[in-house]
Motif scaffolding. Structure first.
Motif, PDB file in Angstrom:
ATOM      1  N   ARG A  72     107.634   5.456  34.900  1.00  0.00           N
ATOM      2  CA  ARG A  72     108.576   4.803  33.983  1.00  0.00           C
ATOM      3  C   ARG A  72     107.855   4.233  32.764  1.00  0.00           C
ATOM      4  N   LEU A  73     106.661   3.661  32.979  1.00  0.00           N
ATOM      5  CA  LEU A  73     105.888   3.149  31.851  1.00  0.00           C
ATOM      6  C   LEU A  73     105.539   4.269  30.870  1.00  0.00           C
ATOM      7  N   LEU A  74     105.099   5.410  31.404  1.00  0.00           N
ATOM      8  CA  LEU A  74     104.727   6.539  30.543  1.00  0.00           C
ATOM      9  C   LEU A  74     105.925   7.060  29.767  1.00  0.00           C
ATOM     10  N   TYR A  75     107.030   7.218  30.458  1.00  0.00           N
ATOM     11  CA  TYR A  75     108.232   7.723  29.797  1.00  0.00           C
ATOM     12  C   TYR A  75     108.709   6.742  28.729  1.00  0.00           C
ATOM     13  N   ARG A  76     108.664   5.443  29.044  1.00  0.00           N
ATOM     14  CA  ARG A  76     109.065   4.420  28.068  1.00  0.00           C
ATOM     15  C   ARG A  76     108.156   4.468  26.835  1.00  0.00           C
ATOM     16  N   ALA A  77     106.848   4.541  27.064  1.00  0.00           N
ATOM     17  CA  ALA A  77     105.910   4.595  25.945  1.00  0.00           C
ATOM     18  C   ALA A  77     106.181   5.821  25.077  1.00  0.00           C
ATOM     19  N   ARG A  78     106.387   6.974  25.709  1.00  0.00           N
ATOM     20  CA  ARG A  78     106.651   8.208  24.970  1.00  0.00           C
ATOM     21  C   ARG A  78     107.911   8.078  24.130  1.00  0.00           C
ATOM     22  N   SER A  79     108.970   7.565  24.721  1.00  0.00           N
ATOM     23  CA  SER A  79     110.241   7.412  23.998  1.00  0.00           C
ATOM     24  C   SER A  79     110.094   6.476  22.812  1.00  0.00           C
ATOM     25  N   ARG A  80     109.453   5.337  23.028  1.00  0.00           N
ATOM     26  CA  ARG A  80     109.302   4.349  21.950  1.00  0.00           C
ATOM     27  C   ARG A  80     108.446   4.886  20.806  1.00  0.00           C
ATOM     28  N   VAL A  81     107.351   5.559  21.144  1.00  0.00           N
ATOM     29  CA  VAL A  81     106.462   6.093  20.111  1.00  0.00           C
ATOM     30  C   VAL A  81     107.171   7.196  19.311  1.00  0.00           C
ATOM     31  N   LEU A  82     107.846   8.110  19.989  1.00  0.00           N
ATOM     32  CA  LEU A  82     108.531   9.203  19.292  1.00  0.00           C
ATOM     33  C   LEU A  82     109.672   8.701  18.423  1.00  0.00           C
ATOM     34  N   GLU A  83     110.406   7.669  18.875  1.00  0.00           N
ATOM     35  CA  GLU A  83     111.491   7.087  18.075  1.00  0.00           C
ATOM     36  C   GLU A  83     110.970   6.499  16.769  1.00  0.00           C
ATOM     37  N   ARG A  84     109.702   6.119  16.751  1.00  0.00           N
ATOM     38  CA  ARG A  84     109.109   5.441  15.601  1.00  0.00           C
ATOM     39  C   ARG A  84     108.101   6.324  14.861  1.00  0.00           C
ATOM     40  N   ASP A  85     108.208   7.634  15.060  1.00  0.00           N
ATOM     41  CA  ASP A  85     107.336   8.605  14.381  1.00  0.00           C
ATOM     42  C   ASP A  85     105.852   8.366  14.640  1.00  0.00           C
ATOM     43  N   GLY A  86     105.531   7.983  15.860  1.00  0.00           N
ATOM     44  CA  GLY A  86     104.141   7.765  16.220  1.00  0.00           C
ATOM     45  C   GLY A  86     103.581   8.921  17.020  1.00  0.00           C
ATOM     46  N   GLN A  87     102.409   8.690  17.575  1.00  0.00           N
ATOM     47  CA  GLN A  87     101.722   9.688  18.388  1.00  0.00           C
ATOM     48  C   GLN A  87     101.313   9.049  19.710  1.00  0.00           C
ATOM     49  N   LEU A  88     101.437   9.801  20.783  1.00  0.00           N
ATOM     50  CA  LEU A  88     101.018   9.319  22.089  1.00  0.00           C
ATOM     51  C   LEU A  88     100.243  10.410  22.796  1.00  0.00           C
ATOM     52  N   GLN A  89      99.095  10.027  23.328  1.00  0.00           N
ATOM     53  CA  GLN A  89      98.276  10.928  24.126  1.00  0.00           C
ATOM     54  C   GLN A  89      98.070  10.295  25.490  1.00  0.00           C
ATOM     55  N   LEU A  90      97.958  11.124  26.508  1.00  0.00           N
ATOM     56  CA  LEU A  90      97.721  10.675  27.868  1.00  0.00           C
ATOM     57  C   LEU A  90      96.400  11.251  28.356  1.00  0.00           C
ATOM     58  N   VAL A  91      95.583  10.406  28.986  1.00  0.00           N
ATOM     59  CA  VAL A  91      94.319  10.848  29.568  1.00  0.00           C
ATOM     60  C   VAL A  91      94.407  10.637  31.074  1.00  0.00           C
ATOM     61  N   CYS A  92      94.221  11.710  31.816  1.00  0.00           N
ATOM     62  CA  CYS A  92      94.311  11.638  33.275  1.00  0.00           C
ATOM     63  C   CYS A  92      93.512  12.781  33.883  1.00  0.00           C
ATOM     64  N   ALA A  93      92.684  12.445  34.878  1.00  0.00           N
ATOM     65  CA  ALA A  93      91.909  13.477  35.558  1.00  0.00           C
ATOM     66  C   ALA A  93      92.050  13.405  37.078  1.00  0.00           C
ATOM     67  N   HIS A  94      92.748  12.404  37.588  1.00  0.00           N
ATOM     68  CA  HIS A  94      92.882  12.232  39.033  1.00  0.00           C
ATOM     69  C   HIS A  94      93.856  13.280  39.583  1.00  0.00           C
ATOM     70  N   PRO A  95      93.423  14.086  40.554  1.00  0.00           N
ATOM     71  CA  PRO A  95      94.262  15.184  41.048  1.00  0.00           C
ATOM     72  C   PRO A  95      95.638  14.751  41.566  1.00  0.00           C
ATOM     73  N   LEU A  96      95.707  13.632  42.288  1.00  0.00           N
ATOM     74  CA  LEU A  96      97.004  13.209  42.816  1.00  0.00           C
ATOM     75  C   LEU A  96      97.944  12.737  41.707  1.00  0.00           C
ATOM     76  N   THR A  97      97.404  12.019  40.745  1.00  0.00           N
ATOM     77  CA  THR A  97      98.238  11.570  39.622  1.00  0.00           C
ATOM     78  C   THR A  97      98.679  12.764  38.789  1.00  0.00           C
ATOM     79  N   LEU A  98      97.793  13.712  38.576  1.00  0.00           N
ATOM     80  CA  LEU A  98      98.168  14.928  37.848  1.00  0.00           C
ATOM     81  C   LEU A  98      99.283  15.672  38.578  1.00  0.00           C
ATOM     82  N   ARG A  99      99.192  15.692  39.890  1.00  0.00           N
ATOM     83  CA  ARG A  99     100.237  16.359  40.680  1.00  0.00           C
ATOM     84  C   ARG A  99     101.594  15.670  40.511  1.00  0.00           C
ATOM     85  N   VAL A 100     101.589  14.339  40.543  1.00  0.00           N
ATOM     86  CA  VAL A 100     102.830  13.584  40.345  1.00  0.00           C
ATOM     87  C   VAL A 100     103.408  13.882  38.962  1.00  0.00           C
TER      88      VAL A 100
END
Length: 130
Positions: A72-100
């Motif tokens: 929910r935090l990631l989705y909220r951040a993405r929505s807020r940044v895109l609504e305001r013409d910003g940029q969002l990048q995600l960094v993740c390397a943990h296999p279980l989190t990547l799977r989720v």
């Protein structure tokens, strides 16, 4: 008056550190990201995603556990940044989190990068814009 995000590397909560790096605000999530952690993180996430044109990186490299509250935090951040013409990048390397991220489809909207340098080195990030 608009508050500016903190510029120092001091931990804001036990689950979050915020710093500026190469023109981006980096939100480093730490430890277990569950409903309690999300409650701590949300005000800072909203603060750094409020300005128009914000360039934000969410770093999950120090996350040990990540549940739907984190999604929910990631989705909220993405929505807020895109609504305001910003940029969002995600960094993740943990296999279980990547799977989720993949199973929920969020990885299509916010493609994870393996390193912080990869996220900070992308000058024209698309933030998973469709």
């Amino acid at each position: 008056m608009r508050q500016e995000p903190r510029k120092d590397p001091a931990p804001l909560t036990r689950h979050l550190r915020v710093r500026e790096d190469r023109g981006h605000t980096v939100l480093e999530f730490r430890g277990e990201i569950d409903i309690a952690a999300a409650t701590e993180i949300m005000p800072y996430l909203d603060l750094v995603t409020a300005p128009g044109g914000a360039r934000v990186v969410i770093d999950l490299l120090h996350v040990e556990f990540f549940d739907c509250s984190g999604l929910r935090l990631l989705y909220r951040a993405r929505s807020r940044v895109l609504e305001r013409d910003g940029q969002l990048q995600l960094v993740c390397a943990h296999p279980l989190t990547l799977r989720v991220l993949k199973v929920t489809g969020l990885s299509r909207l916010l493609p994870p990068l393996a390193t912080l340098d990869a996220a900070l080195g992308q000058p024209e990030a698309t933030s998973g814009t469709l």
